[in-house]
Design an enzyme around this catalytic site. Structure first.
Site, mmCIF file in Angstrom:
data_model
loop_
_atom_site.group_PDB
_atom_site.id
_atom_site.type_symbol
_atom_site.label_atom_id
_atom_site.label_comp_id
_atom_site.label_asym_id
_atom_site.label_seq_id
_atom_site.Cartn_x
_atom_site.Cartn_y
_atom_site.Cartn_z
ATOM 1 C CG HIS A 99 -2.015 -0.968 1.187
ATOM 2 N ND1 HIS A 99 -3.083 -0.926 2.074
ATOM 3 C CD2 HIS A 99 -2.258 -2.024 0.383
ATOM 4 C CE1 HIS A 99 -3.928 -1.892 1.803
ATOM 5 N NE2 HIS A 99 -3.446 -2.587 0.780
ATOM 6 C CD GLU A 101 -1.932 4.139 3.487
ATOM 7 O OE1 GLU A 101 -3.049 4.208 4.041
ATOM 8 O OE2 GLU A 101 -1.708 3.444 2.471
ATOM 9 C CB CYS A 129 -6.438 -0.595 5.472
ATOM 10 S SG CYS A 129 -4.722 -1.141 5.291
ATOM 11 C CB CYS A 132 -1.835 1.503 6.262
ATOM 12 S SG CYS A 132 -1.530 0.712 4.663
#
Length: 199
Positions: A99, A101, A129, A132
Site C-alpha cells: 500500500h 503508506e 486500513c 497501514c
C-alpha cells in the site's frame, strides 16, 4: 512521481538513497536530501498547508492510476520537506502489503536512518486500513492527514479508531477529509472504469 527523490530498490520496493553522513541525525538528514521540495517551493496564494501537501499525495495517486493500480498516494513530510513519496504497487510487486503508506514509511525510514518517524507527518489520499494504521503506530508517526474516508476498511474513523485506542502505547493526531472530494473521485472513477471495461 518521486518529487526529485532518488530511489533505489530495497526488498522489492523503491526507497530513497540515504545521505549516509546525515541519516543518523534523524530529522536533520532531510536538509541534505537532493531534490526534495520545501514548503517555500509549494506556496500558493490563499492555500492551506494540509491541502498543499495532500495535492502532492494526489499526484502519487495519479501515478498509481497510470500504472493501473488502485489510485492511492502518500507522502511523508519532515522539517518542511518531502522525504518519501509513494503509491499503491500491489499489482506490480505481487505484494499484498504494498500500500502507498507502507512504501512511504519504508522510504522515510531509509531517508532518515531510523524506523522512528517521530518528527514526520504522513499525508495519504485514503483513510488508512488496519494494516497501514498499525504500521503508522509502529513507526511512531505523530500526525496523519487523510483524504477520502474508507467505509469498508478505514481504521482511523470509519470502522475502527486505532489511532485513539487507549490500550496502545502510542497515539496519532489525525485530520480527515482533506480534499476528500478530489481523493474520492479518483478512486470512484477508477473503479467505474474497471466495472465497465470489456472482458
Amino acid at each position: 512521481m518521486s518529487w526529485g527523490i532518488r530511489l533505489q530498490p530495497v526488498a522489492g520496493r523503491l526507497v530513497p538513497r540515504q545521505n549516509r553522513t546525515a541519516a543518523a541525525e534523524g530529522e536533520e538528514a532531510t536538509r541534505h536530501l537532493p531534490g526534495t521540495r520545501t514548503m517555500d517551493d509549494l506556496l500558493l496564494p490563499g492555500d492551506r498547508p494540509h491541502e498543499r501537501w495532500m495535492r502532492m499525495a494526489l499526484d502519487e495517486a495519479r501515478a498509481a492510476e497510470a500504472e493501473d493500480e488502485v489510485p492511492v498516494g502518500a507522502i511523508v513530510v519532515a522539517a518542511g520537506r518531502i522525504v518519501a513519496a509513494a503509491h499503491n504497487q500491489r499489482e506490480q510487486l505481487s505484494d499484498p502489503t504494498a500500500h502507498a503508506e507502507m512504501i512511504a514509511l519504508t522510504q522515510a525510514a531509509a531517508a532518515l536512518g531510523s524506523w522512528r518517524l517521530e518528527g514526520c507527518s504522513l499525508y495519504v489520499t485514503l483513510e488508512p486500513c488496519p494494516m497501514c494504521a498499525g504500521a503508522i503506530l509502529q513507526a511512531r508517526v505523530p500526525v496523519v492527514v487523510w483524504g477520502a474516508p474508507d467505509p469498508k476498511a478505514g481504521a482511523v474513523e470509519s470502522l475502527y479508531r486505532l489511532f485513539e485506542d487507549p490500550r496502545l502505547n502510542h497515539r496519532v493526531d489525525h485530520v480527515g477529509r482533506v480534499l476528500a472530494d478530489d481523493c474520492g473521485r479518483i478512486l470512484s472513477d477508477f473503479f467505474k472504469r474497471k466495472r465497465t471495461k470489456p472482458g
